[in-house]
Motif scaffolding. Structure first.
Motif, PDB file in Angstrom:
ATOM      1  N   LYS A   1      25.083  54.342  38.441  1.00  0.00           N
ATOM      2  CA  LYS A   1      26.231  55.182  38.110  1.00  0.00           C
ATOM      3  C   LYS A   1      27.561  54.484  38.354  1.00  0.00           C
ATOM      4  O   LYS A   1      27.674  53.622  39.227  1.00  0.00           O
ATOM      5  N   ASP A   2      28.565  54.893  37.587  1.00  0.00           N
ATOM      6  CA  ASP A   2      29.938  54.463  37.852  1.00  0.00           C
ATOM      7  C   ASP A   2      30.422  55.075  39.167  1.00  0.00           C
ATOM      8  O   ASP A   2      29.898  56.079  39.641  1.00  0.00           O
TER       9      ASP A   2
ATOM     10  N   LYS B   1      27.664  53.778  48.841  1.00  0.00           N
ATOM     11  CA  LYS B   1      28.418  54.617  47.921  1.00  0.00           C
ATOM     12  C   LYS B   1      29.734  55.023  48.575  1.00  0.00           C
ATOM     13  O   LYS B   1      29.767  55.535  49.692  1.00  0.00           O
TER      14      LYS B   1
END
Length: 288
Positions: A92-93, A191
């Protein structure tokens, strides 16, 4: 498990949420293991290029203990070489933090080993030395690199890193610098940008105090666990199958069952003998 939990609280190593850690690699390691924080370090993978592995398990410095970390195992092995890359899949971005983990176990002085670190074709670290004014030989060192992935591109300091994100993979490169060969001990992908750099700096600045607190707390918890084990009531201790059966047979109920069984067995034998005697008598009467 209790001991590890409290160690994490004391040393701030639990600053990373387990959900934040997307991937952790033990560079040069052949087996996966859990860190003190509780997330999994995978065995070495996703690498390519001219490199090899070194294992320092029996090194004197390793035996004495790696400073600035409570998960020393990741620093027991390394990947080093002339030029090598890690291509790490990210789906994911978003914003991410790359934590590069190093320790110098060969050289003694700052600058004896100097190398460059790249994201794609962009150089992030130039003539990087693991040993510095705060990190001696045998001292764990972490470098936090904050990036953003957007529309199949990776950005560092708001600048695009050319060829840094290709086919869904983040490319981290290690190249020779002014002295010797590049190396890396661990790579953690987190993240977001709240990856615990401030806590890590606090750990370094207060290492001796926190190390002593960690030892005391671990000793206290071990003693508490031993005391809890000694408080177990003997009749609550689980018996094995043989001991349980033997104890039951010696109990009043068990003895009653044995006596009853012997009585029934004796009655059956007595009845059988009487029946046999009657049959013999019938045969004699017939013969007369």
């Amino acid at each position: 498990m209790i001991i590890l939990f409290f160690i994490s609280l004391i040393t701030f190593v639990n600053s990373l949420s387990l959900k934040q850690v997307l991937l952790a690699i033990d560079c040069g390691g052949q087996e996966s293991f859990n860190s003190k924080e509780g997330y999994l370090y995978q065995d070495d993978q996703y690498f390519s290029g001219d490199s090899r592995v070194s294992d320092y398990t029996y090194n004197d410095v390793v035996y004495a203990g790696i400073a600035y970390t409570f998960t020393p195992r990741v620093y027991f092995t390394e990947r080093h070489g002339n030029s090598f890359d890690y291509s790490i899949p990210i789906i994911k971005d978003g914003q991410y933090t790359i934590i590069l983990q190093f320790v110098e176990l060969y050289f003694e002085n700052e600058g004896d080993r100097q190398f460059d670190v790249f994201i794609g074709t962009n150089r992030i670290l130039h003539n990087f030395s693991i040993i510095d004014n705060k990190h001696q030989k045998g001292y764990a060192k972490e470098v936090f690199i904050y990036i953003e992935i957007k529309d199949d591109k990776v950005f560092y300091n708001d600048q695009e890193c050319s060829k840094g994100f290709v086919n869904g993979k983040l490319k981290i490169g290690f190249r020779k610098g002014a002295a010797d060969l590049p190396k890396v001990d661990g790579i953690v992908i987190v993240k977001g940008h709240n990856a615990g750099e401030e806590e890590k700096n606090y750990l370094i600045d207060n290492w001796e105090q926190m190390l002593e607190e960690n030892r005391k707390k671990e000793a206290e918890l071990q003693r508490a666990e031993l005391e809890a084990q000694n408080m177990i009531v003997p009749d609550q201790v689980e018996q094995d199958e043989g001991e349980g059966l033997f104890s039951f047979l010696l109990s009043p109920i068990g003895i009653g069952i044995i006596v009853f069984g012997m009585s029934v067995f004796g009655l059956l034998i007595f009845t059988g003998e009487n029946e046999e005697q009657k049959n013999k008598n019938k045969k004699k009467n017939k013969s007369k």
